[in-house]
Design an enzyme around this catalytic site. Structure first.
Site, PDB file in Angstrom:
ATOM      1  N   ASP A 175       4.589  49.176 -31.398  1.00 45.00           N
ATOM      2  CA  ASP A 175       3.483  50.180 -31.639  1.00 45.00           C
ATOM      3  C   ASP A 175       3.719  51.396 -31.167  1.00 45.00           C
ATOM      4  O   ASP A 175       2.631  51.662 -30.232  1.00 45.00           O
ATOM      5  CB  ASP A 175       2.444  48.984 -31.991  1.00 45.00           C
ATOM      6  CG  ASP A 175       1.521  50.143 -32.698  1.00 45.00           C
ATOM      7  OD1 ASP A 175       2.148  51.186 -33.175  1.00 45.00           O
ATOM      8  OD2 ASP A 175       0.248  49.311 -32.525  1.00 45.00           O
TER       9      ASP A 175
ATOM     10  N   GLU B  25       1.570  51.632 -41.959  1.00 44.26           N
ATOM     11  CA  GLU B  25       0.662  51.325 -41.753  1.00 44.26           C
ATOM     12  C   GLU B  25      -0.552  52.693 -41.924  1.00 44.26           C
ATOM     13  O   GLU B  25      -0.686  53.500 -40.865  1.00 44.26           O
ATOM     14  CB  GLU B  25       0.997  51.241 -40.284  1.00 44.26           C
ATOM     15  CG  GLU B  25      -0.238  50.835 -39.310  1.00 44.26           C
ATOM     16  CD  GLU B  25      -0.388  50.515 -38.002  1.00 44.26           C
ATOM     17  OE1 GLU B  25       0.221  51.859 -37.276  1.00 44.26           O
ATOM     18  OE2 GLU B  25      -1.133  49.569 -37.440  1.00 44.26           O
TER      19      GLU B  25
ATOM     20  N   LEU C 175      -7.769  51.554 -26.705  1.00 45.93           N
ATOM     21  CA  LEU C 175      -6.115  51.647 -27.231  1.00 45.93           C
ATOM     22  C   LEU C 175      -5.588  52.317 -28.285  1.00 45.93           C
ATOM     23  O   LEU C 175      -5.960  51.906 -28.728  1.00 45.93           O
ATOM     24  CB  LEU C 175      -5.145  50.337 -26.814  1.00 45.93           C
ATOM     25  CG  LEU C 175      -6.349  49.267 -25.836  1.00 45.93           C
ATOM     26  CD1 LEU C 175      -5.931  48.101 -25.834  1.00 45.93           C
ATOM     27  CD2 LEU C 175      -4.778  49.488 -24.770  1.00 45.93           C
ATOM     28  N   ALA C 176      -4.494  53.499 -27.798  1.00 48.26           N
ATOM     29  CA  ALA C 176      -4.162  54.053 -28.977  1.00 48.26           C
ATOM     30  C   ALA C 176      -2.790  54.037 -28.645  1.00 48.26           C
ATOM     31  O   ALA C 176      -2.042  54.470 -28.924  1.00 48.26           O
ATOM     32  CB  ALA C 176      -4.301  55.271 -28.123  1.00 48.26           C
ATOM     33  N   GLY C 177      -1.783  52.640 -30.208  1.00 52.02           N
ATOM     34  CA  GLY C 177      -0.536  51.955 -29.858  1.00 52.02           C
ATOM     35  C   GLY C 177      -0.140  52.459 -28.167  1.00 52.02           C
ATOM     36  O   GLY C 177      -1.672  51.725 -27.364  1.00 52.02           O
TER      37      GLY C 177
ATOM     38  N   HIS D 182      -5.890  45.633 -39.737  1.00 55.94           N
ATOM     39  CA  HIS D 182      -6.672  46.369 -39.338  1.00 55.94           C
ATOM     40  C   HIS D 182      -8.498  46.400 -40.517  1.00 55.94           C
ATOM     41  O   HIS D 182      -8.379  47.079 -41.251  1.00 55.94           O
ATOM     42  CB  HIS D 182      -6.214  48.239 -39.822  1.00 55.94           C
ATOM     43  CG  HIS D 182      -5.651  48.749 -38.749  1.00 55.94           C
ATOM     44  ND1 HIS D 182      -5.984  49.530 -37.547  1.00 55.94           N
ATOM     45  CD2 HIS D 182      -4.663  49.112 -38.112  1.00 55.94           C
ATOM     46  CE1 HIS D 182      -4.676  50.184 -36.501  1.00 55.94           C
ATOM     47  NE2 HIS D 182      -3.894  49.785 -37.365  1.00 55.94           N
TER      48      HIS D 182
ATOM     49  N   ASN E  38      -5.220  42.024 -32.259  1.00 52.17           N
ATOM     50  CA  ASN E  38      -5.622  43.813 -32.606  1.00 52.17           C
ATOM     51  C   ASN E  38      -6.402  44.533 -33.640  1.00 52.17           C
ATOM     52  O   ASN E  38      -5.728  44.076 -34.036  1.00 52.17           O
ATOM     53  CB  ASN E  38      -4.639  44.499 -31.363  1.00 52.17           C
ATOM     54  CG  ASN E  38      -4.313  44.073 -30.005  1.00 52.17           C
ATOM     55  OD1 ASN E  38      -3.085  43.445 -30.008  1.00 52.17           O
ATOM     56  ND2 ASN E  38      -5.361  43.463 -28.914  1.00 52.17           N
TER      57      ASN E  38
ATOM     58  N   HIS F 188      -1.591  44.724 -22.479  1.00 53.07           N
ATOM     59  CA  HIS F 188      -2.855  44.772 -22.327  1.00 53.07           C
ATOM     60  C   HIS F 188      -3.232  44.691 -23.866  1.00 53.07           C
ATOM     61  O   HIS F 188      -4.444  44.367 -23.556  1.00 53.07           O
ATOM     62  CB  HIS F 188      -2.748  46.724 -21.735  1.00 53.07           C
ATOM     63  CG  HIS F 188      -1.775  46.742 -20.832  1.00 53.07           C
ATOM     64  ND1 HIS F 188      -2.676  46.663 -18.930  1.00 53.07           N
ATOM     65  CD2 HIS F 188      -0.456  47.456 -20.882  1.00 53.07           C
ATOM     66  CE1 HIS F 188      -1.217  46.590 -18.804  1.00 53.07           C
ATOM     67  NE2 HIS F 188      -0.315  47.892 -19.576  1.00 53.07           N
ATOM     68  N   HIS F 189      -1.904  45.042 -24.738  1.00 54.00           N
ATOM     69  CA  HIS F 189      -2.848  44.172 -25.858  1.00 54.00           C
ATOM     70  C   HIS F 189      -3.020  43.657 -25.891  1.00 54.00           C
ATOM     71  O   HIS F 189      -4.495  42.871 -26.753  1.00 54.00           O
ATOM     72  CB  HIS F 189      -2.085  44.706 -26.850  1.00 54.00           C
ATOM     73  CG  HIS F 189      -2.081  46.211 -27.011  1.00 54.00           C
ATOM     74  ND1 HIS F 189      -0.857  47.450 -26.589  1.00 54.00           N
ATOM     75  CD2 HIS F 189      -2.574  47.252 -28.644  1.00 54.00           C
ATOM     76  CE1 HIS F 189      -1.190  49.126 -27.369  1.00 54.00           C
ATOM     77  NE2 HIS F 189      -2.136  48.442 -28.392  1.00 54.00           N
TER      78      HIS F 189
HETATM   79 ZN   LIG Z   1       0.445  50.805 -34.941  1.00 59.20          ZN
END
Ligand SMILES: [Zn+2]
Length: 371
Positions: A266, A120, A299-301, A183, A212, A243-244
């Site tokens: 994740d 990733e 959000l960080a993972g 992404h 996301n 949350h995601h």
């Molecule tokens: Zn990831």
């Protein structure tokens, strides 16, 4: 020597009280009355195709850390795992891939099966990094060849609008690597074109954490999520920590995609450590109320584990049969792993034993009890 587990068996098409007989492989499934069917569920082992870390360890830190995070997630039911890299300078990414290859080759005693790595980053859009650090590059043939030479990449996250993406798709697909669109700032049309290219190259289409780090869904701008959900060829990861992704968005994706939807964690290194400061890809992260964020709020993972994702699906109204598929069978199907993901004779003896509250009580990997 044959062993036996009994309880309520979570079979591909129904729940049934009964017993499973196994050595390293499932030998027999025998429905019938058992003593504690209401407090003991037997599920197929979970499969996580996207997981950065847990218990203070991160894939990017090498062999020991990969073992640590893999064992942490195994205690939450994961019996097959793809340690996942993050966007960092290329030599760091290659070091991480070589470390996953080393652990995979040696096997992880007392741990889950290491199927390979999810690459990733860095082949992601610099405009849709999410919590990925700013080291994105285009998937030029030289970098793609280096990654493939490790022999360990099973899934690659790719933004299809990047320069060289077309040749990269062909190279990854030819090597059997799942090409996971993510992404990305791709439009609906660009995503559809990428899906066609992946299929034409004989590849398997994925989506990295659907909804996301990709465009949203609007009436006039359906975005890549719509292209992926509406394609019969597309599989998609979902981070269902609530949350995601909103439970209604999960239900939408599940209704459209069925067994082509798979839960991933994740998870980052802070998973299992509670609230407090942590790190992701060299960036400071704060975990508060079970939500990991960068200082700017991104959000960080996650700190999700797959047993929690299963409970979230049940709370959202999903049947246990379908929830079990979201954490096991659907990922096996995506990865082409025909030897696991269901309680069926002939499959690997990978089991998660859960109690009546769906807390993990036992984890078995190829007939060995590890938790
Ligand atoms: Zn990831």
């Amino acid at each position: 020597m044959a062993m036996i587990l009994d309880g309520t068996l979570v079979l591909p098409d129904r729940l049934a009280p009964g017993r499973v007989t196994f050595d390293d492989t499932i030998r027999a499934i025998e429905p019938g009355p058992v003593a504690h069917e209401a407090t003991r569920y037997i599920l197929p082992g979970f499969i996580d195709t996207h997981v950065h870390g847990g218990d203070g360890a991160d894939t990017m830190e090498g062999v020991a850390a990969i073992g640590r995070l893999a064992r942490f997630h195994m205690a939450h039911g994961t019996t097959t795992i793809l340690p996942t890299t993050i966007t960092r300078p290329w030599p760091d990414v290659m070091d991480a891939l070589r470390a996953v290859a080393e652990v995979r080759h040696a096997g992880l005693s007392g741990g889950p099966a290491i199927h390979g790595a999810h690459l990733e980053g860095p082949f992601v859009s610099p405009h849709r990094l999410g919590a990925q650090p700013p080291f994105a590059i285009a998937p030029d043939p030289d970098h793609v060849a280096q990654a493939l030479a490790t022999g360990v990449v099973r899934v690659v996250t790719l933004a299809p609008e990047l320069e060289h993406a077309e040749t990269a798709i062909a190279a990854f697909a030819a090597a059997g690597v799942r090409v996971s669109i993510g992404h990305t700032v791709a439009s609906f049309e660009q995503a559809e074109q990428a899906i066609c290219r992946i299929c034409a190259a004989g590849g398997t289409v994925g989506a990295t954490h659907l909804f996301n780090a990709m465009g949203g869904i609007e009436g006039r701008r359906p975005g890549p999520a719509t292209a992926l959900m509406c394609s019969d060829a597309g599989h998609a990861e979902l981070i269902f920590d609530t949350h995601h992704v909103h439970p209604a968005s999960f239900r939408l994706a599940h209704r459209l995609m069925g067994e082509r939807l798979l839960f991933v964690t994740d998870a980052m290194r802070g998973a299992g450590l509670g609230d407090g400061p942590s790190q992701l890809g060299g960036q400071e992260v704060m975990i508060s109320d079970g939500i990991a964020r960068l200082p700017d709020g991104t959000l960080a993972g996650s700190v999700l584990t797959l047993d929690a994702a299963l409970r979230n699906a049940l709370a959202a109204g999903t049947s246990l049969v379908d929830a079990a598929k979201l954490v096991s069978h659907n990922a096996a199907r995506y990865l082409g792993l025909t030897d696991r993901g269901a309680l069926v004779p002939g499959m690997r003896a990978d089991f998660v034993v859960m109690d009546g509250d769906f807390t993990v009580r036992e984890v078995w990997v190829a007939g060995q009890r590890h938790t």
